[in-house]
Structures are given as C-alpha cells and as structure tokens.
Design a protein around this motif. Structure first.
Motif, short mmCIF file in Angstrom:
data_model
loop_
_atom_site.label_atom_id
_atom_site.label_comp_id
_atom_site.label_asym_id
_atom_site.label_seq_id
_atom_site.Cartn_x
_atom_site.Cartn_y
_atom_site.Cartn_z
N ARG A 167 -4.03 -2.37 1.06
CA ARG A 167 -2.63 -2.77 1.32
C ARG A 167 -2.25 -2.54 2.78
NH1 ARG A 167 -1.06 -1.66 -4.28
NH2 ARG A 167 -1.13 0.57 -3.90
N ARG A 168 -2.73 -1.43 3.34
CA ARG A 168 -2.39 -1.16 4.76
C ARG A 168 -3.01 -2.21 5.67
NH1 ARG A 168 -2.99 4.24 3.02
NH2 ARG A 168 -5.14 4.36 3.76
N GLN A 170 -3.80 -5.21 4.78
CA GLN A 170 -3.07 -6.46 4.47
C GLN A 170 -1.84 -6.57 5.38
OE1 GLN A 170 -0.88 -6.25 0.74
NE2 GLN A 170 -1.32 -8.41 0.30
N GLN A 171 -1.14 -5.45 5.56
CA GLN A 171 0.07 -5.49 6.39
C GLN A 171 -0.25 -5.79 7.85
OE1 GLN A 171 3.02 -5.57 5.05
NE2 GLN A 171 1.91 -5.32 3.12
N HIS A 174 -1.13 -9.74 8.33
CA HIS A 174 -0.30 -10.77 7.69
C HIS A 174 0.58 -11.45 8.76
CE1 HIS A 174 2.50 -11.81 4.05
NE2 HIS A 174 2.09 -12.87 4.71
#
Ligand code: NAD
Ligand code: G3P
Length: 337
Positions: A167-168, A170-171, A174
């Motif tokens: 998730r980190r 992904q941020q 993005h």
C-alpha cells in the motif's frame, strides 16, 4: 519513513522501463535518483532532463536526478526499484547490496526467471541481499514503457507479502495516468509477467508466419491456461492470473507491436535465426532466456506447458516453424482446461 518529507526512491537502471517508472514516481511527488551505467545518460538526465538512450523526445521532471554512483543513488532511499535484465540481477545486486539501507524496501520491475536456479526476481533479491521477503515487492502489469512515457493511462499490480508495504508503494507511484492496485500474491504476479513474454514470442512467431487472429487468440487463451497451471502449482492464486499481472499483461504484450518479445517472435516467424533476431533487437527481451527456465519449472512441478515447450525447442533451433505449429495443432484431443 518520516511524515515530514517525500518518499525517496533509487531506480536502478536508466533503461526503458526504469526511466518510465522513475518518471511515474517523480510525477507522484517522490524524490527519485536514477542509477545509470553511462556518464552521458546521467549527465543528460541532470542537465537537459532527457534520457537520450531511450526517450530523447520526452522531457523528464526536473526533480528527477541521476548518478553513476550506486552509493549516492541509494543514500537515504526508502525504495530500491530494480529494472535490469533478470539474468544480470544476481551479479549486479551483490555489488549494490552494501549500499542498501536497513529499512529500504526493494521493488522488482523484472519479468524474467533466472536460468539455472529457476528463481523469480524476488527470490534472487532475498537470497542475495538477505532482506526479509516482507521488504521485497513486485510491480507488474500491462505496462508498455513507451505508452507510459507519453502519459497514456495504465494500471498495474504492486505485490508484497506485507500488504502495508504494498500500500505504501502504491501511494508513491499513483499518478493521474498510472493506477496501481495491491496484492499479496508475489508468485502469481512474477510468473504472470515472466510467462507472458514466452507466449508473446509465440504470438509474434504466428503473426510473422502470416497466421491470422484466430491463431493469436488460441495462443493467448491456451497460453493463459498453461501459465495459470504453473502458477497455481507453485502456490499462486488463480485470480491473480486473471488480473492485470496475468491476463492484462498477456493481452498487451501479445497485441502490441511495441512489445520487444512479440517483435522478436515476428522476426523468427519471418524466418530469421535466433542470432539474427537478437542482432535486430536492441533492448531486453526476457522471454528468449526465460523460456528454458520456465520449462524447467514446469517439469519440476509436473505441469504441462506445450506452448512453452515448443517455443523453447524453437529458440534452441531443434524444430522448424512448421514442425512447431504442427506439434501444437496435432496434440491429442482433450477437454478444455
Ligand atoms: N520496457 C517495458 O515496457 C517494460 C515494462 C514492464 C517491465 N519491463 C521489464 O523491465 C526489465 C528491464 O527491461 P527494460 O525494458 O528496461 O530493458 P532495457 O533494455 O530498455 O534496459 C535495461 C537496463 O539495464 C541495463 N543493463 C543491461 N544489461 C545489464 C547488465 N548486464 N548489468 C547491469 N545493467 C544492465 C541497461 O543499461 C539498461 O539501463 C525487464 O525485466 C522487462 O521485462 C519492461
Ligand atoms: O516489450 P516487452 O515484450 O518486454 O513487454 C513490455 C511489458 O512487459 C509489457 O507489459
């Protein structure tokens, strides 16, 4: 990672996909340092904000810097993003490992299987660096670098056993034109990425031989079936192979003239030898080496992969184009699965 500063990524190297991902990261607000092998590439990125070796026509974000010094590139990096040919990973990474910080997350962009060991890039990374698998992620999907450099929309999967780490990352990648999803299925994403290159060689060969769209669709669909069989036997989730890193990447690579693997296959289908096709190809074509490694995995796991088998035989020049086509079409009749 501090809440008060941007994430920092070191991208090794300044090839086609490394440059595109460096641009994505910089456009997403991440501090990016690219490690280039050649001084002239690093100088051009720093001074004229272009990579003349790969995308001379695209202006890179001014915040993106480059260096030929691996220690400088990795200083303070939250992420080490690796984008070199899979067969050269082990040796290069061993040299870079002393400069990797204790908390740096390593992200593989590579779509190949190591010859001899049958290891996926993430396995080579944990073995060489000693970094825990929870700090090793994979970014994979239908991502032709040229389209992404042109700002065209694309999506991909970030896979890591530690979903928070996925998730980190992904941020930090993005953007308005690049949409990453997360997954914990590293095995499925890596096998999807590596085997689609072999299937793209097959589709390119068929196209070069003058075969039609029905033949391409047959190879894509049956290629996905054999990819999924292998991936599931190796512990992947079947849904991953129906996702961006599986079907998505297979479709884009098998359909696009921008794909190096498909193009290499087309050369073979036109009658060029492997040596001639290699000479005609400037950039990394992972499927050419990975076919044999994928086939070895299939044998080790007792999985039938007829397309991979035929492509591997063709690449070793053990069969002719016509014999390869006949070998696939004349297999014993069977139910579709
Ligand atoms: N180009 C794409 O569209 C794309 C997209 C997704 C994934 N990938 C994957 O990314 C990986 C890299 O591919 P690419 O397209 O950037 O290839 P490329 O040929 O454009 O660039 C490869 C980079 O690795 C460097 N390199 C080559 N041989 C090396 C060696 N022996 N040691 C160290 N560095 C070496 C080159 O200098 C170059 O910077 C591959 O696994 C490929 O499958 C590529
Ligand atoms: O040019 P190829 O064949 O290496 O494919 C590039 C990317 O992997 C497509 O997603």
């Amino acid at each position: 990672m501090s809440q008060h500063r941007s994430a920092r990524a070191a991208v090794f190297s300044a090839g086609s996909w490394g440059t595109a991902v460096a641009k994505i990261l910089a456009d997403a607000g991440t501090d990016v340092s690219v490690h280039a092998r050649r001084d002239e590439i690093a100088d051009a990125i720093n001074t004229v904000h272009r990579n003349p070796g790969y995308f001379p026509d695209v202006e890179l974000p001014a915040s993106l810097t480059a260096t030929t010094d691996p220690a400088a590139a990795l200083r303070g990096a939250d992420y080490l993003v690796l984008s070199i040919p899979a067969q050269s990973l082990r040796t290069n990474l061993a040299a870079w490992t002393p400069h990797i910080g204790p908390d740096t997350v390593i992200v593989s962009l590579m779509k190949g299987i190591e010859l001899g060991t049958g290891e996926r890039a993430s396995q080579v990374i944990t073995e060489v660096t000693g970094v825990n698998a929870n700090r090793v992620a994979v970014l994979s999907g239908p991502n032709l670098a040229r389209e992404i450099m042109d700002g065209q929309p694309a999506a991909a999967t970030v896979a890591c056993p530690d979903e928070d780490a996925a998730r980190r990352f992904q941020q930090v990648c993005h953007t308005t034109y690049f949409r990453p999803y997360t997954s914990t299925d590293v095995t499925g994403c890596e096998l999807g990425g590596a085997v689609k290159n072999v299937i793209a060689l097959a589709v390119g060969i068929a196209s070069g031989m003058g075969l039609g769209d029905n033949a391409s669709a047959m190879l894509i669909t049956r290629g996905l079936a054999e990819t999924t069989r292998l991936a599931v036997a190796m512990g992947a989730h079947p849904a991953t192979l129906a996702g961006l890193a599986g079907l998505g990447d297979l479709v884009t690579t098998c359909s696009s003239p921008l794909s190096r693997n498909r193009t290499f296959g087309t050369h073979l289908g036109h009658g060029l030898s492997v040596e001639q096709a290699t000479a005609a190809t400037r950039q990394t074509t992972e499927g050419v080496k990975s076919a044999e490694a994928v086939l070895a995995l299939a044998h080790a796991h007792g999985v039938e992969m007829p397309i991979t088998e035929v492509i591997s035989a063709l690449l070793h020049e053990k069969v002719t184009l016509d014999e390869a086509a006949a070998a696939l079409m004349q297999r014993p009749s069977k139910p579709e699965r």
